[in-house]
Design a protein around this motif. Structure first.
Motif, PDB file in Angstrom:
ATOM      1  N   GLN A  51      -2.065 -24.773  17.414  1.00  0.00           N
ATOM      2  CA  GLN A  51      -1.644 -25.934  18.176  1.00  0.00           C
ATOM      3  C   GLN A  51      -2.624 -26.123  19.331  1.00  0.00           C
ATOM      4  OE1 GLN A  51       0.875 -27.690  17.122  1.00  0.00           O
ATOM      5  NE2 GLN A  51       1.747 -26.250  15.646  1.00  0.00           N
ATOM      6  N   LYS A  85     -12.530 -26.250  10.403  1.00  0.00           N
ATOM      7  CA  LYS A  85     -11.513 -26.177   9.366  1.00  0.00           C
ATOM      8  C   LYS A  85     -10.573 -24.977   9.593  1.00  0.00           C
ATOM      9  CE  LYS A  85     -13.446 -29.647   7.314  1.00  0.00           C
ATOM     10  NZ  LYS A  85     -12.824 -30.990   7.487  1.00  0.00           N
ATOM     11  N   TYR A  98      -9.854 -28.964  13.810  1.00  0.00           N
ATOM     12  CA  TYR A  98      -9.684 -28.677  15.232  1.00  0.00           C
ATOM     13  C   TYR A  98     -10.989 -28.887  15.984  1.00  0.00           C
ATOM     14  CZ  TYR A  98      -5.674 -26.299  13.214  1.00  0.00           C
ATOM     15  OH  TYR A  98      -4.551 -26.019  12.509  1.00  0.00           O
ATOM     16  N   ASP A 123      -7.803 -34.585   7.083  1.00  0.00           N
ATOM     17  CA  ASP A 123      -7.476 -33.200   6.760  1.00  0.00           C
ATOM     18  C   ASP A 123      -7.221 -32.434   8.053  1.00  0.00           C
ATOM     19  OD1 ASP A 123      -7.954 -33.309   3.858  1.00  0.00           O
ATOM     20  OD2 ASP A 123     -10.057 -33.621   4.435  1.00  0.00           O
ATOM     21  N   GLU A 124      -6.588 -31.284   7.917  1.00  0.00           N
ATOM     22  CA  GLU A 124      -6.353 -30.428   9.088  1.00  0.00           C
ATOM     23  C   GLU A 124      -7.689 -29.951   9.639  1.00  0.00           C
ATOM     24  OE1 GLU A 124      -4.307 -26.131  10.197  1.00  0.00           O
ATOM     25  OE2 GLU A 124      -3.688 -27.175   8.370  1.00  0.00           O
ATOM     26  N   LEU A 166       1.103 -31.882  16.744  1.00  0.00           N
ATOM     27  CA  LEU A 166       1.093 -31.748  15.299  1.00  0.00           C
ATOM     28  C   LEU A 166       1.652 -30.404  14.861  1.00  0.00           C
ATOM     29  CD1 LEU A 166      -2.479 -33.148  14.633  1.00  0.00           C
ATOM     30  CD2 LEU A 166      -0.327 -34.361  14.351  1.00  0.00           C
ATOM     31  N   ASP A 167       2.363 -30.401  13.777  1.00  0.00           N
ATOM     32  CA  ASP A 167       2.868 -29.153  13.196  1.00  0.00           C
ATOM     33  C   ASP A 167       1.840 -28.646  12.198  1.00  0.00           C
ATOM     34  OD1 ASP A 167       4.350 -27.044  12.390  1.00  0.00           O
ATOM     35  OD2 ASP A 167       5.720 -28.203  11.125  1.00  0.00           O
ATOM     36  N   THR A 168       0.747 -28.079  12.721  1.00  0.00           N
ATOM     37  CA  THR A 168      -0.348 -27.655  11.856  1.00  0.00           C
ATOM     38  C   THR A 168      -0.129 -26.234  11.377  1.00  0.00           C
ATOM     39  OG1 THR A 168      -1.546 -26.996  13.805  1.00  0.00           O
ATOM     40  CG2 THR A 168      -2.016 -29.184  12.939  1.00  0.00           C
ATOM     41  N   ARG A 169      -0.864 -25.817  10.392  1.00  0.00           N
ATOM     42  CA  ARG A 169      -0.678 -24.504   9.780  1.00  0.00           C
ATOM     43  C   ARG A 169      -1.275 -23.392  10.623  1.00  0.00           C
ATOM     44  NH1 ARG A 169      -3.952 -21.781   6.305  1.00  0.00           N
ATOM     45  NH2 ARG A 169      -5.267 -23.606   6.005  1.00  0.00           N
ATOM     46  N   ASP A 190      -4.655 -33.873  11.673  1.00  0.00           N
ATOM     47  CA  ASP A 190      -4.167 -33.661  10.317  1.00  0.00           C
ATOM     48  C   ASP A 190      -4.541 -34.826   9.399  1.00  0.00           C
ATOM     49  OD1 ASP A 190      -2.498 -35.608  11.273  1.00  0.00           O
ATOM     50  OD2 ASP A 190      -0.641 -34.639  10.630  1.00  0.00           O
ATOM     51  N   ASN A 191      -5.398 -35.695   9.894  1.00  0.00           N
ATOM     52  CA  ASN A 191      -5.799 -36.854   9.102  1.00  0.00           C
ATOM     53  C   ASN A 191      -7.306 -37.070   9.257  1.00  0.00           C
ATOM     54  OD1 ASN A 191      -5.712 -39.187   7.560  1.00  0.00           O
ATOM     55  ND2 ASN A 191      -4.967 -40.487   9.232  1.00  0.00           N
TER      56      ASN A 191
END
Length: 347
Positions: free
Chosen positions: A8, A62, A43, A40-41, A2-5, A37-38
């Motif tokens: 990774q 979060k 981990y 919401d972002e 995923l290209d998370t903010r 990312d679904n």
């Protein structure tokens, strides 16, 4: 992936608040084991204890509850620098260890910053403190260890140039005690030889001939070569001559023999050695040495006259030996120049 903010998978992150439900406290470092990312972002994070034998997990963390290890390392590194500059070394060590654990390249950066700040100012004392501190962070860091030796060496050279030779010697031996690269060790030994040679020359001028011998012997023991051996032989010759003038004939012979053992060969030495032997009644050996002096300098009048007196059986006259002594006019070989060593940048 995923290209998370924020992070990774497999990234290290710092937790920004307590998670009592997972027994995880603010400031702990975990690894991202899964990123979502679904809807919401978020981990899932794993926290491994220091022994590596057990783990704890935090789920659905979060983005605003974590920050990247790079950010954490950078802030810890900056705090470490501020604390070190404030001489709060214990606290600084903790911050640097955190930064280096997260980003090992910070150790190299700290090493090179130490070089940048202290080389140009030639502040060797602070350089010594800084490189010793680096070795607290990593005792196997060879570049820091070699530069610590060079810092002691450079500080010693600075002291020597300020005419504090004995202080320089202490620093050179401190440098030699640090395991360093062969070329660094060679420079340290050369500086020790220079310092001892300069002390030997100085003590001869001051009339402290035994101390002159002592210092020249130190120089020769560190680096036995044609120059240090010649200087030691001369120092023994000067001391032997002084004993001869004081009518301490046996002591004079002893020091003349040591001078010859060290390779000192010149007419005045042979003449004076022979004179002492003649007074002690060792006529045959005295004749041999007078002849050796004349082989080196066939027109050497004082040796000619002494040999003639001895062959005429005038040992009693030679006991009035003041006119039989030749002055030793040779000078010591000068000490090699001291050379300041630059620090080595770490790659």
């Amino acid at each position: 992936m995923l290209d998370t903010r924020k992070a990774q998978e497999l990234d290290l992150v710092e937790i920004l608040e307590d998670f009592p439900e997972y027994d995880i406290k603010k400031g702990e470092i975990g690894v991202v084991v899964e990123a979502f990312d679904n809807p919401d972002e978020a981990y899932d994070l794993e926290f491994v204890d220091e022994s590596g034998t057990s783990s704890r997990f935090a789920y659905s963390v979060k983005p605003n509850q974590i920050r990247s290890a790079d950010e954490t390392a950078e802030e810890a590194f900056k705090r470490g620098i501020d604390l070190f500059n404030a001489s709060r070394h214990v606290e600084a060590e903790k911050e640097f260890n955190m930064a280096i654990d997260l980003k090992p390249e910070y150790l190299t950066m700290l090493h090179n910053l130490t070089i940048k700040y202290y080389v140009n100012s030639q502040d060797w004392l602070r350089a010594i403190v800084a490189f010793r501190f680096l070795l607290r962070l990593d005792s196997e860091y060879k570049a820091a260890r070699d530069n610590l030796a060079r810092a002691y060496l450079n500080f010693g050279i600075q002291q020597a140039r300020n005419e504090n030779i004995k202080g320089a010697l202490d620093l050179f031996y401190s440098a030699l005690a640090v395991e360093s690269a062969p070329e660094t060790e060679a420079f340290i030994k050369r500086s020790l030889v220079t310092a001892y040679t300069e002390l030997g020359i100085c003590k001869r001028k001051e009339g402290e001939l035994e101390r002159s011998v002592e210092y020249m012997a130190h120089a020769c023991s560190i680096d036995p070569n044609e120059h240090t051996r010649r200087n030691l032989g001369l120092a023994y010759s000067f001391l032997g001559n002084s004993r001869l003038k004081e009518k301490e004939f046996s002591k004079a012979v002893f020091f003349f023999e040591l001078a010859e053992d060290a390779g000192a060969i010149f007419p005045a030495l042979y003449n004076n050695h022979a004179t002492a032997l003649a007074v002690l009644g060792e006529v045959d050996e005295a004749v041999r040495l007078f002849e050796e002096a004349l082989k080196l300098a066939p027109d050497y009048e004082i040796a000619k006259e002494n040999l003639n007196q001895l062959q005429m059986g005038s040992v009693e006259q030679m006991r009035q030996f003041v006119s039989s002594i030749a002055e030793i006019e040779s000078d010591f070989d000068p000490a090699p120049p001291m050379q300041t060593q630059e620090y080595r940048q770490a790659a």
